[in-house]
Design a protein around this motif. Sequence first.
Motif, PDB file in Angstrom:
ATOM      1  N   VAL A 111       0.855  -1.166   0.249  1.00 15.18           N
ATOM      2  CA  VAL A 111       0.071   0.016   0.055  1.00 15.18           C
ATOM      3  C   VAL A 111       0.962   1.222   0.057  1.00 15.18           C
ATOM      4  O   VAL A 111       0.667   2.334  -0.641  1.00 15.18           O
ATOM      5  CB  VAL A 111      -0.850  -0.070   1.199  1.00 15.18           C
ATOM      6  CG1 VAL A 111      -1.638   1.315   1.070  1.00 15.18           C
ATOM      7  CG2 VAL A 111      -1.848  -1.240   1.140  1.00 15.18           C
TER       8      VAL A 111
ATOM      9  N   LEU B 287      -6.220  -0.765  -6.138  1.00 17.39           N
ATOM     10  CA  LEU B 287      -6.338  -0.956  -4.777  1.00 17.39           C
ATOM     11  C   LEU B 287      -7.445  -0.175  -4.008  1.00 17.39           C
ATOM     12  O   LEU B 287      -8.049  -0.780  -3.044  1.00 17.39           O
ATOM     13  CB  LEU B 287      -4.899  -0.492  -4.077  1.00 17.39           C
ATOM     14  CG  LEU B 287      -3.899  -1.523  -4.143  1.00 17.39           C
ATOM     15  CD1 LEU B 287      -2.520  -0.976  -3.614  1.00 17.39           C
ATOM     16  CD2 LEU B 287      -4.043  -2.796  -3.351  1.00 17.39           C
TER      17      LEU B 287
ATOM     18  N   SER C 131      -4.145  -7.191  -2.776  1.00 19.39           N
ATOM     19  CA  SER C 131      -2.808  -6.338  -2.794  1.00 19.39           C
ATOM     20  C   SER C 131      -1.605  -7.190  -3.541  1.00 19.39           C
ATOM     21  O   SER C 131      -0.851  -6.740  -4.307  1.00 19.39           O
ATOM     22  CB  SER C 131      -2.124  -6.181  -1.403  1.00 19.39           C
ATOM     23  OG  SER C 131      -3.120  -5.496  -0.633  1.00 19.39           O
TER      24      SER C 131
END
Length: 325
Positions: free
Chosen positions: A214, A300, A283
Amino acid sequence: MKSKILDKQNIFLLLLLLMVISGKIIPYREEYNQIFNLGTFIDWGIAGIFLLYGLKLNLKEVVKDISNWKLHLLVQFGTFMMFPLVVLLIYPFVKSTTFFPLWVSVFFLASLPSTVSSSVVMVSIAKGNVTSAIFNASISGLIGIVMTPLLMSPFLGENSGTEGKQGEIIQQLLLKVLLPIILGLLLNPIFKNFVTKYSKIIAEFDRLIILLIVYESFSSAFVNRIFSTIPTDQFIWLTICVIVLFFIVYEILKFIAIKLQFTREDIITTTFCGSKKSLVHGSLFVLVLGIPDEKKVLFLLPVMIYHSFQLFYVSWLANKISKTT
């Protein structure tokens, strides 16, 4: 014990938000690779997660509950067929509009497998069929290795920047996903006790890799000013669509389960497991499927929004259902 797990999930959500903020304030840049190559570390981390997944997979539990086949079929149908079909209904209306890239990202969400840990925890809190939850959470991840790339393949070359990369994508799936899982399954009898003993540390490793993915993705997005290409109204629509998608699938699964005369416990397991989507797999597949750096955040975003919503809403719902029995 269950409340502690939920607290950890809430902390993880806060850490996800911190990674997004860190990507804005102190973004990771390419020149930093000379000191520490974050991308390479994440690549090895992905392989490590799937290796540990194979080590943790309890085949005895899977085989033991296989007789409850109606429930399993309905859950997997919801995960890999119902979700994509609902999103595909919107395709004719967005294929030639500026909303198409967002639609692809939502379809990516719809193509993902179910979660593992939170599905089992929520079913347990609501007093559902935990054994079947374990079965479906485990088998969903394995099915997703094939189904997620298969469902995404028609759209990977369409406005996604992955034209001509199908061979590379298959290679990445084999090396980073399938091979580590097979190796984990083979080593399961040897390291089973070790994995059980250090399960908490292993769970933290999973979360660490997701947080780094992330952070890296949002760093790239902020450095390349990706968010300027997503208007506020589209972001709002994205959030609404993701939440509506959850309720559509949840209610359809509940309706079918009732019509099939499932027990109360099996209805809970069907709706909870069948309506979940995995941030972990989301992810990882963003990297494995060869999504370009400038589009990773776009893929995402719906997964993170959905993950946050399902955790908060389903944990509230699970506690509410538990008090009615």
